[in-house]
Design an enzyme around this catalytic site. Structure first.
Site, PDB file in Angstrom:
ATOM      1  N   HIS A 170       1.345  -1.565  -0.030  1.00  0.00           N
ATOM      2  CA  HIS A 170      -0.072  -0.024   0.133  1.00  0.00           C
ATOM      3  C   HIS A 170       0.406   1.222   0.032  1.00  0.00           C
ATOM      4  CE1 HIS A 170       1.033  -0.207   4.245  1.00  0.00           C
ATOM      5  NE2 HIS A 170       0.689   1.133   4.280  1.00  0.00           N
ATOM      6  N   ASP A 223       0.181  -7.638   0.884  1.00  0.00           N
ATOM      7  CA  ASP A 223       0.565  -6.148   1.510  1.00  0.00           C
ATOM      8  C   ASP A 223       2.139  -5.567   1.441  1.00  0.00           C
ATOM      9  OD1 ASP A 223       0.201  -3.868   2.183  1.00  0.00           O
ATOM     10  OD2 ASP A 223       0.088  -3.918   3.393  1.00  0.00           O
ATOM     11  N   SER A 230       4.537   1.746   7.669  1.00  0.00           N
ATOM     12  CA  SER A 230       4.763   0.850   7.315  1.00  0.00           C
ATOM     13  C   SER A 230       5.530   0.779   6.314  1.00  0.00           C
ATOM     14  CB  SER A 230       3.608   1.063   6.265  1.00  0.00           C
ATOM     15  OG  SER A 230       1.818   1.450   6.662  1.00  0.00           O
TER      16      SER A 230
END
Length: 593
Positions: A165, A196, A274
């Site tokens: 993402h 992911d 992230s």
């Protein structure tokens, strides 16, 4: 709860003078290992001495709080004073825990933390992404571009691992290493939106100077400490947060809407974190990727088994393929009456097969109402779980997801009171309505102002955060429940009608499924385009859901398509994935002229 008394306060002061934990990590200036080890020896002796005055277990309990120390002051105690102090402590040797034993217990928590995070500083990078997502209501357009940041870290082979993402729908990606003002151009080599994860490569040799790769470790046990390194919001420099493992189980991955193994930790994971590594010891325990909305300090990291599965798939095939699925919907058999009904003996446990994907290999051998007793020799409990490590249990879906595409699984099945052994070939399965459509343009086909598209969940998400209630109810229910019956099947809908004289009166038929064209069932959007173009009839008939019908004169519709495209400033009558043959090119040219 242990109350911190005077002896522990004294120990804390000694710690603050002798160990500098946080500031040197940020600055990248960590003292040599043997110096820190000497300081640790002296500190442990002092803590043990202070603990023997009161509670003998105080030092061991206090060690769990040491990692939160943020002082950077160095000890200035003279060597003579330290030697005298050490001699005075020799008489209490029988009461004091050996330094070597305490040091061994601390090595994985504090001393190795210095080495691990110092190594991470030469591996963790900040990622700058420019992205532009498609507009699914107007599939020939993109939304305005946006800029986001994330984290990543170097793995073997001069590659950077990050979250999918972070680079989803990217148009331009830059990376910057710690302590450098220069940003380098990066290319996305592989993306696995389901798990992911993504792999980036940087061509510049200058970027790789001084960079170290991090090794992947194992799945941590509960209450083991991890340090999350990355570039979260609130600043531009690298950040280190610490926490412990709270839970290990299959979890919903928000980005890919998949159910895979994840690790829950109590360290803060904020936007920008992230893709950063979660360090345990001197190895990576996972990749930070999401947090729990509405809760404090509940974050999730992608564990090593999922990471290795993704990387191995990319290395073997050159691209990401996906995670395998049995294609089954199963029901627990915890109720004694249902077990008796299906003739399950007292020693047998398993789950009930309630639904089978027609495109899965399981549909070849399994039947509805079968009881799956074991997967690859691992017994399945009545609640659908299997043993995992020491006294832990997880759903048996994890065993399925860890299989490689085209691998064979052995299932023990109870059918009509008899036990059977079956072998099933596993491979990734695609839903009838795709859950995500990242890094690709939406498909569309415009004919006489009628806009046909394959239904996707991103299209439904365009209705807003409350898309489940705001989107057309019938489309939403089918998107979540219907299974494909044929390979390559798509759920084609009439998304909207671009008004013109030729389609007046049909505007109310938008958002209905297209079932047939000229009496032929529609398989997918490419098939619909072929049926429209190859029709030898004067008129084109579309049969929709609710028994609705649209009829258009082919020649008039073809001419009207050109003026409608010009009026709405639409460059092409169809998406590029449909223009792969001469007929499509001819129609595209005719509509655009």
């Amino acid at each position: 709860m242990l109350r911190i008394g005077p002896s522990l306060r004294t120990a804390r002061k000694l710690l603050n003078r002798n160990l500098h934990f946080q500031s040197p990590i940020i600055a990248g200036d960590v003292a040599p290992v043997h110096h820190r080890r000497q300081e640790l020896h002296r500190f442990v002796r002092r803590c043990n001495y202070s603990s023997t005055v009161g509670n003998t277990s105080a030092s061991a309990s206090f060690f769990s709080t040491l990692n939160n120390s943020n002082s950077s002051t160095t000890s200035t105690t003279p060597h003579a004073e330290r030697a005298e102090e050490n001699d005075s402590l020799q008489s209490n040797a029988s009461e004091v825990e050996p330094v070597a034993a305490v040091e061994q217990r601390l090595s994985s928590g504090m001393v190795d933390a210095y080495l691990a995070i110092e190594l991470a500083l030469d591996s963790v990078v900040k990622i700058f992404t420019v992205s532009s997502s498609p507009n699914y209501f107007l599939p020939w357009q993109n939304k305005s571009q946006r800029e986001t940041t994330g984290s990543g870290f170097v793995i073997r082979g001069k590659r950077i691992l990050t979250n999918a993402h972070v680079v989803a729908d990217h148009t331009f990606v830059l990376v910057r290493k710690h302590g450098s003002p220069t940003k380098y151009r990066a290319t996305v080599q592989a993306v696995g939106h389901e798990c992911d994860l993504a792999i980036l490569v940087v061509e510049s040799e200058e970027f790789w100077e001084g960079m170290n790769s991090l090794e992947l470790g194992d799945v941590p046990f509960l209450q083991e400490a991890v340090a999350v390194v990355g570039y979260p919001q609130g600043g531009d420099n690298i950040s280190v947060t610490k926490g412990v493992v709270s839970r290990v189980e299959p979890t919903q991955y928000v980005h890919g809407a998949s159910q895979l193994l994840a690790i829950q930790i109590d360290a803060a994971i904020n936007p920008g974190n992230s893709g950063g590594p979660a360090i345990m010891g001197d190895k990576v325990a996972g990749v930070a990727f999401q947090n729990l909305s509405g809760a404090e300090n509940i974050g999730y990291i992608i564990p090593v088994p999922v990471i290795k599965h993704f990387i191995a798939g990319v290395e073997e095939r050159g691209e990401y393929i996906g995670f395998c699925s049995l294609g089954l919907s199963c029901q627990p058999t915890e109720n004694a009456q249902i077990r008796e009904y299906f003739q399950m003996q007292s020693k047998l446990t398993g789950v009930l097969v309630s639904r089978i994907n027609p495109l899965s290999d399981a549909s070849r051998v399994l039947k509805k109402d079968d009881i799956i007793l074991s997967f690859d020799g691992v017994p399945i409990a009545n609640d659908g779980t299997v043993p995992f490590r020491n006294r832990e249990r997880i759903t048996f879906d994890h065993l399925v997801s860890m299989k490689k595409p085209n691998e064979t699984a052995e299932l023990k099945v109870l059918r009509n009171g008899k036990v059977h052994d079956f072998k099933i070939t596993l491979h990734p399965l695609q839903p009838l309505v795709p859950v995500h459509q990242f890094d690709k343009l939406p498909s569309y086909f415009i004919f006489a102002g009628l806009v046909f598209i394959p239904l996707t969940q991103p299209f439904l998400h365009e209705y807003g955060e409350d898309w489940y209630n705001a989107s057309p109810r019938r489309l939403c229910e089918r998107a979540l429940r219907e299974l494909p019956k044929k390979p390559g099947e798509q759920f084609i809908i009439l998304s909207q009608v671009l008004m013109d004289d030729i389609n007046a009166g049909y505007e109310r038929l938008a958002e209905l499924q297209v079932k047939k064209v000229n009496g032929v069932e529609v398989l997918n959007l490419k098939h619909l385009r072929q049926l429209v173009e190859d029709g030898n009839q004067k008129n084109v008939r579309f049969d929709l859901d609710d028994e609705r019908v649209i009829v258009l004169n082919y020649e008039s519709a073809r001419i009207a398509t050109s003026r409608i495209l010009k009026r709405h400033r639409i460059p092409h009558a169809m998406s590029s994935d449909l223009t792969d043959d001469e007929n499509a090119v001819e129609l595209q040219s005719a509509c655009s002229s």
